[in-house]
Design an enzyme around this catalytic site. Structure first.
Site, short mmCIF file in Angstrom:
data_model
loop_
_atom_site.label_atom_id
_atom_site.label_comp_id
_atom_site.label_asym_id
_atom_site.label_seq_id
_atom_site.Cartn_x
_atom_site.Cartn_y
_atom_site.Cartn_z
N ASP A 307 33.84 15.03 17.38
CA ASP A 307 32.55 15.69 17.18
C ASP A 307 32.67 17.05 16.49
OD1 ASP A 307 31.05 13.62 18.17
OD2 ASP A 307 31.03 14.37 20.21
N TYR A 391 24.53 12.22 22.65
CA TYR A 391 25.01 13.07 23.75
C TYR A 391 24.60 14.53 23.56
CZ TYR A 391 27.87 10.11 26.77
OH TYR A 391 28.28 9.18 27.71
#
Length: 649
Positions: A307, A391
């Site tokens: 990420d 998320y």
């Protein structure tokens, strides 16, 4: 409550570590444009302060001249060419430039603009439209989720800028697409050619139909009416002070920064010990994270997301809200970043600073001398939250009155779903027909340690049994076994909770009043490291996650545990390359890298929005102080320490 902009204004920074201002970002774009490097198809992928060498920062005094530099990654969308530049803002010139060989060095991170175009490419693919028709799904109601491709030995992808796309059905504007995965099919997209190059249509699986909004009928929970308000007040204001990016609280002093790749960073963290400012950490950040998934199916085996290195998660930082994200006497900081056209943009209320009560700090009631003392603990909290795809992550740095430093990562949001294929697979059924694949969230903390100075040593400390013998006739003895880690190869370690394993970072040139080397202990949580097979692609690309501990000598060029360019890099970059020389780390200026995280076997309770789960670590003083440093905490900061029974009459 105040809101300030973390970046300074103008082109004259007050400190070498102050983040780039809006004017400096504009100046960077001007320099690159004047050099002919910014055309209609060129985008700014990454722009951030190129931090100066530690020695320059440590030698800085207010008023010194500062050369301000920025690191910039550019992408030409027309050709796929990536370039890496260092721009001197002070001198108005390019200090260095390098072309990126995407076949061997990897690709620059993925742009939001590239993601936004994906659905158009899918609608132009005959194979994709046919796959949707095979499932009786209107292609216009398909939400594409383009994801980093990784590297899996596909020769036709070498040097090409590729993403892989999973699909979700969205029936109407408020429908949550994550609830309706169109599983068994995916698409490979060439972002430079701007077209679908392959459709993998493995199997037709039922699309789950139950809606997934948190308040969707028929499973919406009524809003509770029995929770009374909690008010947190500090009538005299907070105990911390803020001067630009410098923060002082209790005995602590530090600076903070912000980087679109790493997010919040802490700098020059020190503790005032009887008037002496003693350094603890020079620089602390979460330098990488990877989310590897366990589903080996033909359409999901490649799901492994970095990420930070692939997506630059700091650019997705939330604007925080008082009463929801933060409570109490809050100080917010704005963050100035560059957009994909190289222009400054402000992320409002990106960082939250506050202090909070943390229960009992120390307490004793003694029958011999009548002592009855209690002190309450509090901690300083500096944090930020971001949303990346499904998320949401919060990163909270805590400083405590007893000298402890803690990092807590909070994971929430929506689990990445699949179709549920039945028991014995690699997912949990969280709603009818809806699966949530097993996965991990693994983070790498880069801790440039400076325990009472830059000469530090790392030792592994285990609790071990002492066998029955002459020195232990009753078998009750145990001791702390300390092993000094002398080289980079020796310092590749895994946590072991069965031995209460910690790692002590000590300064052999400084001793406390008892003659012990001053130090801090890294307390790991001891959760699993990377669970993928050692021969897997992700084990090569996220090699940092195969160990809980790495130690390297300080090198300002060694910033990222998975390497500078993670997107489509074949692997063994970052820490494996850093430690290849097996350098000496004993009594050196060292960087400690710590892998921690979550192994997530989802539960039905994680759907449709997952309650926060936690991961992190602590750094606790061990011999750093001569005695408990929190003895001077007052008995109370309120007018009473216990409730008056009359208050409840």
């Amino acid at each position: 409550m105040t809101t300030t902009e973390a970046a300074h204004t103008g082109l004259h920074a007050d400190h070498p570590l102050t983040p780039l201002s809006a004017d400096e970002i504009r100046a960077v774009k001007t320099v690159l444009t004047d050099a002919g490097l910014v055309g209609d198809s060129v985008r700014f992928v990454y722009v951030a302060l190129d931090e100066p060498h530690k020695s320059m920062v440590q030698g800085f005094t207010p008023g010194d001249l500062i050369e301000r530099r920025a690191r910039v990654l550019l992408l030409d969308r027309a050709t796929g060419a990536g370039t890496d530049h260092i721009v001197s803002v002070t001198n108005g010139e390019i200090a260095s430039s390098a072309s990126i060989d995407s076949a061997t060095q990897g690709q620059v991170p993925i742009l939001d603009e590239e993601f936004a175009d994906i659905e158009e490419y899918l609608l132009g693919s005959v194979e994709w439209v046919a796959a949707m028709e095979r499932r009786a799904i209107d292609p216009a109601k398909v939400r594409a989720v383009p994801l980093s491709a990784g590297v899996f030995g596909h020769d036709d992808e070498v040097g090409r800028r590729i993403v892989r796309v999973l699909a979700f059905h969205q029936d109407d504007a408020v429908d949550l697409p994550w609830a309706h995965p169109i599983d068994g099919v995916n698409a490979y997209v060439d972002l430079v050619a701007r077209q679908v190059v392959q459709v993998i249509d493995d199997v037709v699986l039922p699309v789950p139909v139950e809606r997934g909004e948190w308040n969707a009928a028929p499973h919406a929970a009524p809003i509770r009416a029995d929770l009374k308000p909690i008010e947190i007040t500090q009538p005299e204001g907070p105990s911390f002070t803020v001067d630009g990016t410098e923060i002082t609280w209790a005995n602590w002093n530090f600076r903070f920064g912000f980087d679109v790749r790493e997010g919040l960073t802490l700098h020059q963290l020190s503790f005032d010990d009887n008037g002496v400012r003693r350094p603890v950490i020079y620089r602390a950040s979460i330098a990488e994270m990877v989310v590897p998934y366990a589903d080996p199916s033909p359409v999901r085996y490649w799901q492994n997301y970095f990420d930070q290195g692939e997506y630059l998660f700091g650019r997705y930082t939330n604007s925080l809200e008082l009463g929801c994200d933060c409570l109490g006497e809050i100080h917010y900081f704005d963050v100035t970043a560059a957009d994909e056209h190289g222009d400054p943009k402000v992320l409002r209320n990106a960082i939250c600073l506050h202090e909070e009560d943390y229960g009992v700090l120390w307490k004793h009631t003694d029958t011999f001398n009548g002592m009855s003392e209690t002190r309450r603990s509090r901690r300083l909290v500096i944090s930020f939250f971001l949303t990346i795809g499904n998320y949401d992550y919060g990163f909270y740095w805590y400083l405590y009155l007893d000298g402890t430093v803690e990092l807590e990562a909070k994971a929430t949001g929506v689990v990445f779903p699949s179709a549920y294929r039945g028991p014995g697979g690699f997912a949990t059924e969280v709603a009818p027909g809806l699966g949530a694949p097993f996965h991990q969230h693994l983070f790498s903390a880069r801790l440039d340690m400076a325990v009472d100075g830059d000469v530090n040593t790392v030792s592994e400390v285990d609790a071990v049994r002492v066998p029955v013998g002459p020195d232990n006739p009753w078998g009750n003895a145990f001791r702390a076994q300390k092993t000094t880690l002398l080289t980079e190869s020796q310092a590749q370690r895994v946590a072991d909770n069965r031995k209460a394993r910690t790692w002590h970072i000590t300064n052999p040139t400084k001793q406390n009043r008892l003659g012990q080397d001053v130090g801090y202990a890294l307390h790991p949580e001891g959760q699993p490291v990377l669970l993928a097979d050692d021969a897997s692609s992700i084990a090569a690309r996220a090699a940092f996650a195969t160990k809980n501990l790495w130690v390297t000598p300080y090198d300002p060029a060694q910033r990222y545990p998975a390497g500078d360019l993670v997107n489509q890099h074949p692997g063994q970059a970052g820490l494996p390359a850093f430690v290849a020389g097996n350098r000496n780390i004993d009594a050196q200026d060292i960087v400690v890298w710590h892998t921690f995280g979550l192994t997530h076997f989802p539960r039905p309770e994680d759907w449709p929005v997952m309650p926060v789960d936690y991961a992190g670590f602590k750094l606790k003083p061990v011999g750093f102080f001569d005695r408990n440093p929190a003895l001077g905490v007052p008995t109370g900061t309120t007018t009473h320490c216990c409730a008056d029974p009359a208050d409840h009459a």
